[in-house]
Every structure is written in structure tokens, then in C-alpha cells.
Design an enzyme around this catalytic site. Structure first.
Site, PDB file in Angstrom:
ATOM      1  CG  ASP A  82      -1.252   1.868   4.801  1.00 54.16           C
ATOM      2  OD1 ASP A  82      -1.648   1.268   3.787  1.00 54.16           O
ATOM      3  OD2 ASP A  82      -0.947   3.073   4.798  1.00 54.16           O
ATOM      4  CB  CYS A 142      -5.068   1.638  -0.810  1.00 54.34           C
ATOM      5  SG  CYS A 142      -6.743   1.908  -0.329  1.00 54.34           S
ATOM      6  CE  LYS A 163      -8.572   3.704   1.768  1.00 54.85           C
ATOM      7  NZ  LYS A 163      -7.133   3.688   2.146  1.00 54.85           N
ATOM      8  CG  HIS A 178      -9.306   4.650  -2.002  1.00 51.15           C
ATOM      9  ND1 HIS A 178      -8.005   4.315  -1.648  1.00 51.15           N
ATOM     10  CD2 HIS A 178      -9.197   5.743  -2.807  1.00 51.15           C
ATOM     11  CE1 HIS A 178      -7.167   5.167  -2.198  1.00 51.15           C
ATOM     12  NE2 HIS A 178      -7.869   6.042  -2.905  1.00 51.15           N
ATOM     13  CG  HIS A 232      -3.852   5.333   5.286  1.00 52.15           C
ATOM     14  ND1 HIS A 232      -3.490   6.656   5.171  1.00 52.15           N
ATOM     15  CD2 HIS A 232      -3.694   4.790   4.045  1.00 52.15           C
ATOM     16  CE1 HIS A 232      -3.133   6.910   3.917  1.00 52.15           C
ATOM     17  NE2 HIS A 232      -3.239   5.793   3.221  1.00 52.15           N
ATOM     18  CG  ASP A 263      -4.933  -1.638   2.492  1.00 46.85           C
ATOM     19  OD1 ASP A 263      -4.069  -1.805   3.384  1.00 46.85           O
ATOM     20  OD2 ASP A 263      -5.242  -0.507   2.071  1.00 46.85           O
ATOM     21  CG  ASN A 264      -1.248  -1.543   1.386  1.00 45.83           C
ATOM     22  OD1 ASN A 264      -2.172  -0.935   0.847  1.00 45.83           O
ATOM     23  ND2 ASN A 264      -0.614  -1.050   2.439  1.00 45.83           N
ATOM     24  CE  LYS A 283       0.121   2.783   1.059  1.00 48.00           C
ATOM     25  NZ  LYS A 283      -0.594   3.766   1.898  1.00 48.00           N
TER      26      LYS A 283
END
Length: 548
Positions: free
Chosen positions: A32, A69, A123, A125, A220, A279-280, A301
Site C-alpha cells: 500500500d 494486493c 506476507k 496472501h 498496510h 503491490d498497489n 488502491k
């Protein structure tokens, strides 16, 4: 129409080798992080270590990721667009029994065939309902981190379950899942950094190259950081929440400085490639207090405007790469074939065993990055999601970048506005409203002339709208169904000593009651119509009267 891709062997085009040695590879993924949240893009937050690496390496000005994500992580690991892996709609929520399909060949599995040791930190996910979906069963030698998408930075708890573990294989081939209850109360960023430093220190005596996937939790939510990082901003930023956010970025930056120092101390820096990205975009829309920024890019995001998908990114390789800025189109799916090329010395080294992968959407970008040669990539599928997204678009979300042009069908957001960095008065007033998307909207932008997406020119270039719509239709014909599932009550951590654990056996069928059946939801079939059948003028447009 659904078209499933078939297995094929990847052919790597030979190019100038990185070196006679296989390089170590480290991919650092922030969570993020916005365009304006780092110093090397001109942001307000102190990131001296990232800034130094970016200055010494190749700054990637047009590095694209997915708007959220799990889809980005799936594209990174598989080298394939989310429409081809079932990740085109939202993320994996806790207790949902799905993940990145086991028939996808991912980065560590490929690199191991070239004698790399492989490690994951932070992470994951990408699935955890069975052990086979967890990192140490997917090509990583070991994993230290958490399976879910977010958690408390100190307690390591999400939804009543603990999730911090040390996964590894013993010398006798036995898998060990060591849940680290003893680390409760310790800040995750510092734990992950220390694991990286330890891994690198251990590599000093190792002859084989290594790959480390470092997926930081920062920045995040929830926003949490030790006080000593906050103290750095006692005069620079006044607002408490914004100060905490900036301190989280600094904590990650300090960790990256420790990682590079460990490389230098181990004598490994001269043969290591580091890639950094987010990631975004930053989470700026529909939040009570905006602390991050993608400014001057639009959105954030969950949106396919530039602020949601254009990531602050660079590649560093010490003296192997001359400092430069690259404007080449690069997508996160490109890193699998790029790393494959590096590991195989651009095809001159054969793998231990034949490698098969599904048809890749990524391309090898090493010559583009290292020699400034023209990229094979001229277009990027930004996403195709015809279903409403919680806290996001409520109408279709289709987007494509082709050369300098970008087409959005349906809705690019929310968020749809421009969100300056907090408390910087020299920027225009922030538009922090939660924009409602307009059904049937079509937006066309010339990204080279209008990178901030303020001038929709779809009414002026109907031939380009038609051309790019046909491209989107062609991609849509290859899409697989979204993999999203409903939460399985059997996953509740209360059944596993208040710990998140895989709760299904390999091969166990997911009950029909857990399938979300997204494909049975109302779709906006106008996207799939022949362009000639659409109204004239073709689309509802926003005309702000500004010429290119």
C-alpha cells in the site's frame, strides 16, 4: 467464453549476460505504498536508503502492478495476468478456501532448477486452506511471516487468530511449521528485517546463488510503529496519524538499509540484484483520514487510474547497472521471465530438469533495464473485472494501456480523485471525496501527454476507443472464472488453539455453498458487444473542454 491456456515450455531469448556468475536476486515488495510516499519520487517522507538505491540503480517510471494486493502477488509469482489465474476480482479474505492454483509454476520453483536457494519473508496472501498452498510447499526452502493479508504488527493477530510462523524443511525432508508465539509483542518490520540480515549473513559461505522474496507488511493498515520512528517527525509533520504513517515508511527504509549493509558485510553486494516496488497504490479513497498519497497521479488502491497501479519502483545491481531512468512499459508479471533469464544466464545455462509453465503474459525485461534497449512490451492489460468490488467499483472495471494510450471501460475507481500529500500547502486542494462511478463511462487518456488523467479524449478518438475495446474483448475471451470463495466456518482459528492454520486436506472438494458464483451475477454485457452496435456517440463521456 472461457479459454484455458495450455502448458508450454518457456523459451528464453538469449541476450547479453548479466555476468558469468548467476546473480543473487532480492525482490522487496512494500504494501500500500503510494507514489508520493518515498523520497526518490519527490515525496515528503524520509527514505534515505531507498533514495540511495534508486539513485544508484535504474528508476522505473512506468512500472505497473494490479490495483490491489493478492492479484499483484499472483501476477508476480506466476508471470501471468490475474484474468488467467482467477485473481481478477478482489483478494483472498481470511477463511476463504482458494489461492494461486497449484498447477501454476512460480518463481522459486523455476530458480531452484538453476541451483538457487529460495526464501520468503513477510506476507504471503496467496492461499493457505491446505498446506500445499503455503510458501514452503511451493518452491521456497523456508518461510518466515504470515499467511493472511493483514494483521496487528505487534500481536500478529487477525480475526482472533495468531499468524506468525517459521516454516522450513529439515535435512531429512520433514516439513516443520513452527508457530512463533514467542515473538508476540515484537514489531513485525524489525523481525522481518532481522530475518533478512540473518539469511544474508548465512550466505557468505554458500557457493550457490539465492533468491529472497521480502514482502514487508508496511505500510498496510493498521498503522502502528515504535515511538522512536515517530520521533523523527516531531517537527516535520504535526498531525499524529500522518506522523505515524511516515514513521512506518521510515521503519521499512531503515530495514532496507540494514539489508544492504548485510550484503556489503557478506561481500555479496556486487553480485546481487534488488528490485523494489509496491503491490498497489496508496489507500487514499473512502478512508476517514488520508495519510498517504499517490499525487500527482489520480486515484489509488482499488482503482485502475495511475495512482492505483503505477508503483514507485527501481532496480539496483551495484556497479553492474549504470544509474539511469527507464520509461519502458513494465508489468509486475515481467519479473518471472526476467529472473528466469538472469538465473539461466540468458538461456546459456540449462535447468536441472525441464521446466514447464502455462503461457506467460510477462516478458524478459533485463536488456531493457540494463542496456536501455526497446522493450518487447507495448501493452499492459490493467484488469478485467465485471463484478462489483466491496469498497471499490460498482460497475465494470476494464482497462488497458497500449503504447501512450489508456482506455478504461466502466469505472476506473473509486477512488477517482487526486489526493495531495497531507499538509503540503503548495499542492492544490485535495479532492478526498468518495466518488461514485458513472455507469457506462468510457475514458481515453494519452498517458505520455496527460499522465495525471485529467483530460478524457474518448470523444475525439473513437477509432482508438474501438481498437482498444477490441483488444479488451480479445483478452476477455481468454479469462478463467474468478477463484473467490465464501468464508468457510471450519477455518475459524478457535478450532486450532486460536491460530490460523490450513483446515482442509489436499484434494478435498470445496462445498458448493462456499462458491461465490460470481459468473452468475449481473454482468454489463455491453462491454462484450460489437463496438459497431454501441450508441453514437459511442459512450457517455466526461468532457472538461481541455485540449491536448
Amino acid at each position: 467464453m472461457i479459454c484455458f491456456v495450455v502448458l508450454c515450455a518457456l523459451s528464453i531469448v538469449q541476450s547479453a549476460a548479466f555476468d558469468e556468475r548467476q546473480p543473487n536476486i532480492i525482490y522487496i515488495l512494500s504494501d500500500d505504498l503510494g507514489h508520493a510516499d518515498v523520497g526518490f519520487t519527490g515525496g515528503r517522507i524520509k527514505t534515505p536508503n531507498l533514495d540511495k538505491l534508486a539513485k544508484e540503480g535504474v528508476l522505473l517510471k512506468q512500472h505497473y502492478v494490479q490495483p490491489i494486493c493478492s492479484p499483484t502477488r499472483s501476477a508476480l509469482m506466476s508471470g501471468r495476468y490475474p484474468i488467467h489465474t482467477g485473481f481478477q476480482h478482489s483478494v483472498i479474505h481470511p477463511g476463504e478456501p482458494w489461492g494461486l492454483h497449484l498447477d501454476e509454476t512460480i518463481i522459486p520453483q523455476i530458480l531452484k532448477e538453476y541451483n538457487y536457494s529460495t526464501h520468503a519473508v513477510g506476507k504471503w496472501h496467496l492461499g493457505m486452506h491446505t498446506w500445499s498452498y503455503t510458501p514452503a510447499h511451493r518452491g521456497f526452502d523456508d518461510f518466515f511471516g504470515y499467511y493472511l493479508g493483514s494483521q496487528d504488527y505487534n500481536t500478529h493477530i487477525r480475526g482472533g487468530g495468531y499468524d506468525l510462523r517459521d516454516d522450513y524443511w529439515t535435512k531429512k525432508g520433514k516439513f516443520v511449521d513452527d508457530v512463533r508465539y514467542d515473538l508476540k509483542g515484537q514489531y513485525s518490520t524489525e523481525l522481518y528485517t532481522q530475518r533478512m540480515v540473518d539469511l544474508i549473513s548465512d550466505k557468505k559461505a554458500q557457493k550457490n546463488p539465492f533468491f529472497i522474496y521480502m514482502a514487508y507488511q508496511n505500510v498496510h493498515a493498521p498503522h502502528m510503529v515504535p515511538q522512536r520512528y515517530i520521533d523523527q517527525y516531531s517537527t516535520h509533520i504535526k498531525d499524529g496519524q500522518e506522523k505515524t504513517f511516515a514513521a512506518m515508511v521510515s521503519a521499512m527504509d531503515e530495514g532496507i538499509g540494514n539489508i544492504t549493509a548485510a550484503l556489503e558485510a557478506a561481500g555479496l553486494a556486487d553480485n546481487t540484484v534488488i528490485v523494489f516496488s509496491s503491490d498497489n497504490g496508496a489507500n487514499v479513497g473512502c478512508v476517514s483520514h488520508v495519510t498517504a498519497s499517490n499525487y500527482p497521479y489520480r486515484g489509488g488502491k482499488r482503482s485502475i487510474y495511475e495512482g492505483g497501479i503505477r508503483s514507485p519502483s527501481f532496480v539496483w545491481a551495484g556497479s553492474r547497472l549504470a544509474p539511469a531512468t527507464s520509461n519502458a512499459l513494465i508489468h509486475v508479471a515481467d519479473w518471472l521471465p526476467t529472473f528466469w533469464g538472469l538465473a539461466s544466464l540468458q538461456g546459456t545455462m540449462k535447468p536441472n530438469n525441464p521446466i514447464k509453465t502455462k503461457s506467460l503474459d510477462g516478458v524478459n525485461q533485463w536488456q531493457t533495464i540494463s542496456e536501455n534497449k526497446a522493450s518487447e512490451r507495448t501493452e499492459i492489460l490493467l484488469n478485467i473485472d465485471p463484478y462489483p468490488l466491496s469498497n471499490g467499483h460498482k460497475v465494470p472495471n476494464y482497462g488497458i494501456r497500449w503504447k501512450e494510450w489508456k482506455l478504461i471501460l466502466g469505472s476506473g475507481g473509486p477512488p477517482s480523485g487526486w489526493y495531495p500529500a497531507p499538509r503540503l500547502n503548495d499542492l492544490e486542494t485535495a479532492d478526498r471525496t468518495c466518488h461514485k462511478p458513472i455507469a457506462g463511462l468510457v475514458e481515453l487518456y494519452n498517458i505520455e501527454l496527460d499522465p495525471y488523467e485529467r483530460r478524457n479524449v474518448s470523444d475525439r478518438y473513437p477509432h482508438l476507443v474501438k481498437k482498444l475495446t477490441h483488444k479488451l474483448m480479445a483478452y476477455n475471451a481468454t479469462a478463467v472464472p474468478p477463484g473467490n470463495m465464501a468464508t468457510d466456518p471450519a477455518s475459524d482459528p478457535i478450532h486450532f488453539n486460536h491460530t490460523w492454520m490450513p483446515w482442509m486436506e489436499d484434494g478435498e472438494e470445496v462445498g458448493e455453498n462456499l462458491r461465490k458464483n460470481l459468473w452468475e451475477m449481473e454482468e454489463y454485457n455491453w462491454v462484450q458487444m460489437e463496438v459497431e452496435e454501441l450508441p453514437d456517440p459511442c459512450y457517455q463521456v466526461v468532457n472538461n473542454g481541455v485540449d491536448l
